[in-house]
Design a protein around this motif. Structure first.
Motif, PDB file in Angstrom:
ATOM      1  N   GLU A  44     -34.309 -78.966 -18.586  1.00 50.01           N
ATOM      2  CA  GLU A  44     -33.617 -77.898 -17.857  1.00 50.01           C
ATOM      3  C   GLU A  44     -32.570 -77.205 -18.723  1.00 50.01           C
ATOM      4  O   GLU A  44     -32.464 -75.976 -18.745  1.00 50.01           O
ATOM      5  CB  GLU A  44     -32.963 -78.463 -16.591  1.00 50.01           C
ATOM      6  CG  GLU A  44     -33.953 -78.824 -15.497  1.00 50.01           C
ATOM      7  CD  GLU A  44     -33.256 -79.449 -14.290  1.00 50.01           C
ATOM      8  OE1 GLU A  44     -32.018 -79.636 -14.338  1.00 50.01           O
ATOM      9  OE2 GLU A  44     -33.964 -79.735 -13.298  1.00 50.01           O
ATOM     10  N   SER A  45     -31.793 -77.995 -19.447  1.00 49.02           N
ATOM     11  CA  SER A  45     -30.709 -77.429 -20.240  1.00 49.02           C
ATOM     12  C   SER A  45     -31.236 -76.562 -21.378  1.00 49.02           C
ATOM     13  O   SER A  45     -30.778 -75.428 -21.568  1.00 49.02           O
ATOM     14  CB  SER A  45     -29.824 -78.545 -20.799  1.00 49.02           C
ATOM     15  OG  SER A  45     -28.812 -78.017 -21.633  1.00 49.02           O
ATOM     16  N   TYR A  47     -34.127 -75.199 -21.620  1.00 51.18           N
ATOM     17  CA  TYR A  47     -34.789 -74.032 -21.019  1.00 51.18           C
ATOM     18  C   TYR A  47     -33.769 -72.923 -20.777  1.00 51.18           C
ATOM     19  O   TYR A  47     -34.007 -71.752 -21.105  1.00 51.18           O
ATOM     20  CB  TYR A  47     -35.468 -74.426 -19.705  1.00 51.18           C
ATOM     21  CG  TYR A  47     -35.945 -73.235 -18.896  1.00 51.18           C
ATOM     22  CD1 TYR A  47     -37.165 -72.629 -19.171  1.00 51.18           C
ATOM     23  CD2 TYR A  47     -35.157 -72.697 -17.872  1.00 51.18           C
ATOM     24  CE1 TYR A  47     -37.581 -71.515 -18.452  1.00 51.18           C
ATOM     25  CE2 TYR A  47     -35.567 -71.590 -17.152  1.00 51.18           C
ATOM     26  CZ  TYR A  47     -36.782 -71.006 -17.443  1.00 51.18           C
ATOM     27  OH  TYR A  47     -37.199 -69.900 -16.734  1.00 51.18           O
ATOM     28  N   ASN A  48     -32.629 -73.272 -20.199  1.00 46.17           N
ATOM     29  CA  ASN A  48     -31.586 -72.278 -19.933  1.00 46.17           C
ATOM     30  C   ASN A  48     -31.059 -71.673 -21.234  1.00 46.17           C
ATOM     31  O   ASN A  48     -30.784 -70.465 -21.307  1.00 46.17           O
ATOM     32  CB  ASN A  48     -30.441 -72.910 -19.147  1.00 46.17           C
ATOM     33  CG  ASN A  48     -30.842 -73.262 -17.726  1.00 46.17           C
ATOM     34  OD1 ASN A  48     -31.721 -72.638 -17.147  1.00 46.17           O
ATOM     35  ND2 ASN A  48     -30.199 -74.270 -17.157  1.00 46.17           N
ATOM     36  N   GLU A  49     -30.944 -72.501 -22.263  1.00 45.91           N
ATOM     37  CA  GLU A  49     -30.433 -72.014 -23.547  1.00 45.91           C
ATOM     38  C   GLU A  49     -31.380 -71.009 -24.183  1.00 45.91           C
ATOM     39  O   GLU A  49     -30.951 -69.950 -24.654  1.00 45.91           O
ATOM     40  CB  GLU A  49     -30.201 -73.189 -24.494  1.00 45.91           C
ATOM     41  CG  GLU A  49     -29.024 -74.070 -24.130  1.00 45.91           C
ATOM     42  CD  GLU A  49     -28.821 -75.161 -25.156  1.00 45.91           C
ATOM     43  OE1 GLU A  49     -28.505 -74.833 -26.315  1.00 45.91           O
ATOM     44  OE2 GLU A  49     -29.004 -76.346 -24.818  1.00 45.91           O
ATOM     45  N   THR A  51     -33.975 -69.283 -22.842  1.00 47.56           N
ATOM     46  CA  THR A  51     -34.226 -68.060 -22.077  1.00 47.56           C
ATOM     47  C   THR A  51     -33.030 -67.121 -22.147  1.00 47.56           C
ATOM     48  O   THR A  51     -33.191 -65.895 -22.101  1.00 47.56           O
ATOM     49  CB  THR A  51     -34.583 -68.381 -20.612  1.00 47.56           C
ATOM     50  OG1 THR A  51     -33.588 -69.231 -20.034  1.00 47.56           O
ATOM     51  CG2 THR A  51     -35.947 -69.055 -20.526  1.00 47.56           C
ATOM     52  N   ALA A  52     -31.830 -67.684 -22.301  1.00 43.65           N
ATOM     53  CA  ALA A  52     -30.644 -66.850 -22.488  1.00 43.65           C
ATOM     54  C   ALA A  52     -30.690 -66.117 -23.825  1.00 43.65           C
ATOM     55  O   ALA A  52     -29.987 -65.112 -24.016  1.00 43.65           O
ATOM     56  CB  ALA A  52     -29.378 -67.706 -22.405  1.00 43.65           C
TER      57      ALA A  52
END
Length: 243
Positions: A44-45, A47-49, A51-52
């Motif tokens: 999850e983490s 992925y957020n990094e 995609t940002a």
């Protein structure tokens, strides 16, 4: 240097260690990412990094010691219709350090081979033929330079087997724009390498990713990431392809 912007890369063990660093670097180059870990919550983490950073990504999960889960992950990627252009087989396990190595249990071998050899080759067999059909692909299998340590026989034997199959597969695509190579990061301070390892895991980028960006049509090579510490990707590629 091959431009990989918009290509899709599958990274095993993307949530930590070298896999995490490979993932972040590939995102910085505009690569879209399929992020593997044992559990979807683990990615999850990252992925957020990524995609940002402006790239596309999604997460997949499989316990690599279970071939049925590896196959289910492969099937899920294919159902999604993703064209896997680059495969980083980075996830691995180093079972134990056996001081009484004559008592090494069979399970050291079976688990090591399932995770370090069989799972990576399942992924190669699934995604390399479509790469050949399309005329482009990169596979980078993480190996180990460990030698003369019967204390870690299961691990070293599984990596030696991975080396053999990688080199043999490499002969089938030599001279094409589908390349499969090996990379040895050296002993790094990761969860696998432990805190006493001498090498900073950040230092082995770009060595770990050279095989993705190279465009000389050569396969079956052993890349020592330690040879490129402190270099830019461009300088590392120049040095690598002049060898």
């Amino acid at each position: 240097m091959k431009n990989l912007k918009g290509k899709w890369a599958l990274v095993t063990g993307a949530n930590r260690g070298l896999g995490y660093r490979i993932t972040k670097f590939m995102a910085s180059q505009g690569c879209n990412l399929i992020l593997h870990s044992r559990d979807l919550t683990h990615t999850e983490s990252v992925y957020n990094e990524v995609t940002a950073m402006g790239v596309e990504a999604y997460c997949v999960a499989a316990e690599l010691s279970k071939p049925e889960q590896v196959q289910a992950m492969i099937d899920a990627i294919k159902r999604k219709g993703t064209q896997v252009d680059i495969l980083f087989n980075d996830a691995a396990v180093q079972i134990a350090y056996r001081t009484e190595y004559f008592k090494t249990p069979v399970s050291d071998y079976t688990e090591s081979f399932l995770i370090n050899t069989i799972a990576p080759m399942m992924l190669c067999y699934a995604f390399m033929p479509p790469m050949i059909e399309r005329g482009f692909g990169r596979i980078i299998n993480t190996t180990s330079g460990i030698q003369n340590e019967p204390q870690q026989a299961g691990y070293s034997a599984s990596k030696a087997a991975l080396d053999k199959v990688t080199k043999d597969l490499g002969t089938t695509v030599e001279g094409s724009d589908v390349m499969i190579n090996l990379v040895d990061p050296g002993w790094c301070r990761t969860d696998l390498g432990g805190p006493k390892a001498p090498n900073d895991p950040d230092s082995v980028i770009p060595g770990m990713v050279l095989g993705a960006f190279a465009d000389d049509g050569k396969s079956g090579r052993w890349i020592s990431a330690q040879d490129y510490v402190g270099m830019t990707l461009e300088a590392a590629l120049k040095k690598f392809q002049e060898r």
